[in-house]
Scaffold this active site. Structure first.
Site, PDB file in Angstrom:
ATOM      1  N   HIS A 269       1.065  16.485   0.587  1.00 48.32           N
ATOM      2  CA  HIS A 269       0.234  17.101  -0.456  1.00 48.32           C
ATOM      3  C   HIS A 269      -0.967  17.884   0.094  1.00 48.32           C
ATOM      4  CE1 HIS A 269      -2.542  13.704  -0.374  1.00 48.32           C
ATOM      5  NE2 HIS A 269      -1.776  12.891  -1.046  1.00 48.32           N
TER       6      HIS A 269
ATOM      7  N   HIS B 283      -0.471  -0.216  -4.405  1.00 46.08           N
ATOM      8  CA  HIS B 283      -0.944   1.153  -4.673  1.00 46.08           C
ATOM      9  C   HIS B 283       0.179   1.929  -5.346  1.00 46.08           C
ATOM     10  CE1 HIS B 283      -2.824   4.972  -4.236  1.00 46.08           C
ATOM     11  NE2 HIS B 283      -2.417   5.289  -3.045  1.00 46.08           N
TER      12      HIS B 283
ATOM     13  N   GLU C  47       0.560   5.264  -5.723  1.00 50.45           N
ATOM     14  CA  GLU C  47       0.940   6.615  -5.314  1.00 50.45           C
ATOM     15  C   GLU C  47       2.408   6.608  -4.873  1.00 50.45           C
ATOM     16  OE1 GLU C  47      -1.802   8.661  -2.691  1.00 50.45           O
ATOM     17  OE2 GLU C  47      -0.872  10.584  -3.167  1.00 50.45           O
TER      18      GLU C  47
ATOM     19  N   ASP D 209       4.293   7.691  -2.607  1.00 51.32           N
ATOM     20  CA  ASP D 209       4.830   7.413  -1.267  1.00 51.32           C
ATOM     21  C   ASP D 209       5.030   5.911  -1.052  1.00 51.32           C
ATOM     22  OD1 ASP D 209       2.020   7.528  -1.438  1.00 51.32           O
ATOM     23  OD2 ASP D 209       1.782   7.663   0.723  1.00 51.32           O
TER      24      ASP D 209
ATOM     25  N   HIS E 132      -7.756   4.762  -1.808  1.00 50.07           N
ATOM     26  CA  HIS E 132      -8.436   5.970  -2.231  1.00 50.07           C
ATOM     27  C   HIS E 132      -8.130   6.341  -3.681  1.00 50.07           C
ATOM     28  CE1 HIS E 132      -4.858   8.845  -1.743  1.00 50.07           C
ATOM     29  NE2 HIS E 132      -4.408   7.630  -1.517  1.00 50.07           N
TER      30      HIS E 132
ATOM     31  N   ASP F 196      -3.103   2.064   2.082  1.00 47.36           N
ATOM     32  CA  ASP F 196      -3.432   3.303   2.812  1.00 47.36           C
ATOM     33  C   ASP F 196      -4.562   3.108   3.829  1.00 47.36           C
ATOM     34  OD1 ASP F 196      -1.649   5.108   1.657  1.00 47.36           O
ATOM     35  OD2 ASP F 196      -2.974   5.540  -0.016  1.00 47.36           O
TER      36      ASP F 196
ATOM     37  N   TYR G 179      -6.813  11.202   9.547  1.00 50.44           N
ATOM     38  CA  TYR G 179      -6.469  10.539   8.284  1.00 50.44           C
ATOM     39  C   TYR G 179      -7.748  10.160   7.525  1.00 50.44           C
ATOM     40  CZ  TYR G 179      -4.054   7.132   5.262  1.00 50.44           C
ATOM     41  OH  TYR G 179      -3.549   6.449   4.197  1.00 50.44           O
TER      42      TYR G 179
ATOM     43  N   HIS H  70       0.804   3.141   6.381  1.00 45.82           N
ATOM     44  CA  HIS H  70       1.159   4.317   7.190  1.00 45.82           C
ATOM     45  C   HIS H  70       0.811   4.029   8.650  1.00 45.82           C
ATOM     46  CE1 HIS H  70       1.827   6.890   3.711  1.00 45.82           C
ATOM     47  NE2 HIS H  70       0.626   6.601   3.244  1.00 45.82           N
TER      48      HIS H  70
HETATM   49 FE1  FEO Z   1      -2.308   6.988  -1.470  1.00 41.35          FE
HETATM   50 FE2  FEO Z   1      -0.089   6.567   1.094  1.00 41.35          FE
HETATM   51  O1  FEO Z   1      -0.654   6.898  -0.668  1.00 41.35           O
END
Ligand code: FEO
Length: 397
Positions: free
Chosen positions: A24, A78, A80, A82, A144, A163, A191, A224
């Site tokens: 993104h 989370h 999101e 991903d 986040h 994250d 990051y 991640h």
């Molecule tokens: Fe906020 Fe890795 O997604």
């Protein structure tokens, strides 16, 4: 595909995305991973899932340990996509007894999937029994997203931090001590600069809160990059340093150029900064992307923006990076604007206004050059660099 055992009862069952190059808008030149974890207590528990496209890979890894149908609990730290993109498919396949989310997580997931989700809401301090061990929850709101939370496996002392403490880095080596610090340090910093920076005050408050809870994780397992096992305090110390944003003697010059005039001005400013003893990074938007600019700005204390004028506007690449940098809300910057123009210099002045809107302390009015800079304008640029350098030197005293 096989799961990887990371502790007595925990397996990594995530996926490696070697080829993603744009997350993104964040340039992920080294790819990324989507980490999911299987806790093999008496009540097998899955912590987070993966991006939808990697559902099959995750399920294969789970199946190398246990029949996925035996998973009793799913935790979504989370929402999101991903990490939650594969959640509906996983819930449908596994049919767990419970799915745990934060209150905002439930709202977000409902917004994503438009289903009546029968998930249980947890908050900071809540604990669940996973059979032989306990998982406690710590909300990490705005790290986040509003829904973000951590899960802590108490007996094994593993913090699943989603994250936070992660990085976009595709690696087959699952642990910090197996990876090359010369690579990961930059990726971790990048990051932070691109994802976490706007929430630095919250980072500092959360780290204080975690300290008071007297948690001492032997592992930090983010969603991640790799898992911190050799020295989990290292990334916590780095986060403290990055979140503090202490003044430095470094400046970044972010600019674009049309026929080389704005670049000539940038080079004079850079030389003025250099002769004043300031580290300077010149970042042409022809040669750099916005994620690189964010990385370089993280440990800088001065920002200079330069643009030519095109059709009575600043250059499009500058508009792009400025929009991005505004969102990152870097603190404690000083700066100034500069640029060349043909018959309308107002857009260059608008860069000063932009810097003000970003909370940057303006050192001097914009330096503007009609067409190619003459010797007087070049001198003014050089002196602007020196002036900024002097201010930075005073700030770090
Ligand atoms: Fe906020 Fe890795 O997604």
């Amino acid at each position: 595909m096989q799961a990887v055992k990371i502790s007595n009862h925990v397996y990594w069952v995530g996926a490696i995305d070697w080829n993603i190059r744009d997350f993104h808008g964040y340039s992920t030149k080294r790819g990324t991973t989507y980490n999911a974890y299987l806790v093999m207590g008496e009540k097998p528990t899955l912590i987070d899932t993966v991006k939808k496209e990697f559902y099959g890979e995750m399920m294969e890894r789970i199946a190398s340990v246990i029949d996925p149908k035996k998973i009793e609990i799913i935790i979504s730290n989370h929402s999101e996509l991903d990490h939650a993109g594969a959640l509906p498919q996983t819930v449908a396949a596994v049919e767990p007894k419970e799915v745990y989310v934060s209150a905002m997580g439930l709202k977000d997931l409902t917004g994503h999937f438009h289903k009546n989700l029968n998930f249980k809401i947890v908050k900071t301090g809540d604990k669940i029994d996973v059979g032989g061990d306990t998982i406690s929850f710590i909300e990490a709101r705005m790290l986040h997203w509003p829904d973000s939370m951590f899960s802590y496996l108490e007996k094994e002392n593993i913090l699943f931090s989603n994250d936070v403490f992660g990085m976009h880095y595709a690696t087959s080596k699952l642990f910090d001590d197996e990876n090359d610090e010369r690579i990961w340090l930059t990726e971790a910093e990048k990051y932070y600069a691109n994802i976490v920076l706007p929430y630095s005050d919250i980072v500092l408050r959360l780290l204080e809160q975690v300290k008071k809870m007297e948690l001492s994780p032997k592992m930090i397992a983010p969603d991640h990059g790799f898992i911190w096992r050799k020295d989990p305090t290292r990334i916590v110390q780095l986060y403290t340093q990055w979140a503090t944003q202490a003044p430095t003697n470094k400046a970044v010059i972010v600019y674009d150029t049309m026929w080389g005039s704005t670049e000539q001005m940038a080079r004079q400013i850079a030389d003025g900064l250099r002769t004043g003893g300031t580290e300077v990074k010149m970042l042409s938007m022809h040669a750099n992307d916005r994620s690189k600019v964010a990385l370089e700005l993280l440990n800088a204390s001065a920002l200079l923006l330069g643009s030519p004028v095109l059709n009575s506007q600043i250059f499009p690449a500058m508009a792009d990076v400025i929009c991005y940098l505004k969102g990152l809300r870097k603190k404690g910057l000083i700066g100034a604007a500069f640029g060349s123009y043909g018959w309308n210099g107002a857009p260059v002045d608008s860069l000063t206004k932009t810097l003000e809107e970003m909370g940057v302390e303006i050192v001097a009015p914009a330096v503007k050059s009609p067409f190619v800079p003459d010797e007087a304008i070049k001198k003014t640029c050089f002196e602007l660099g020196q002036q900024v350098s002097q201010k930075l030197t005073e700030k770090i005293k």
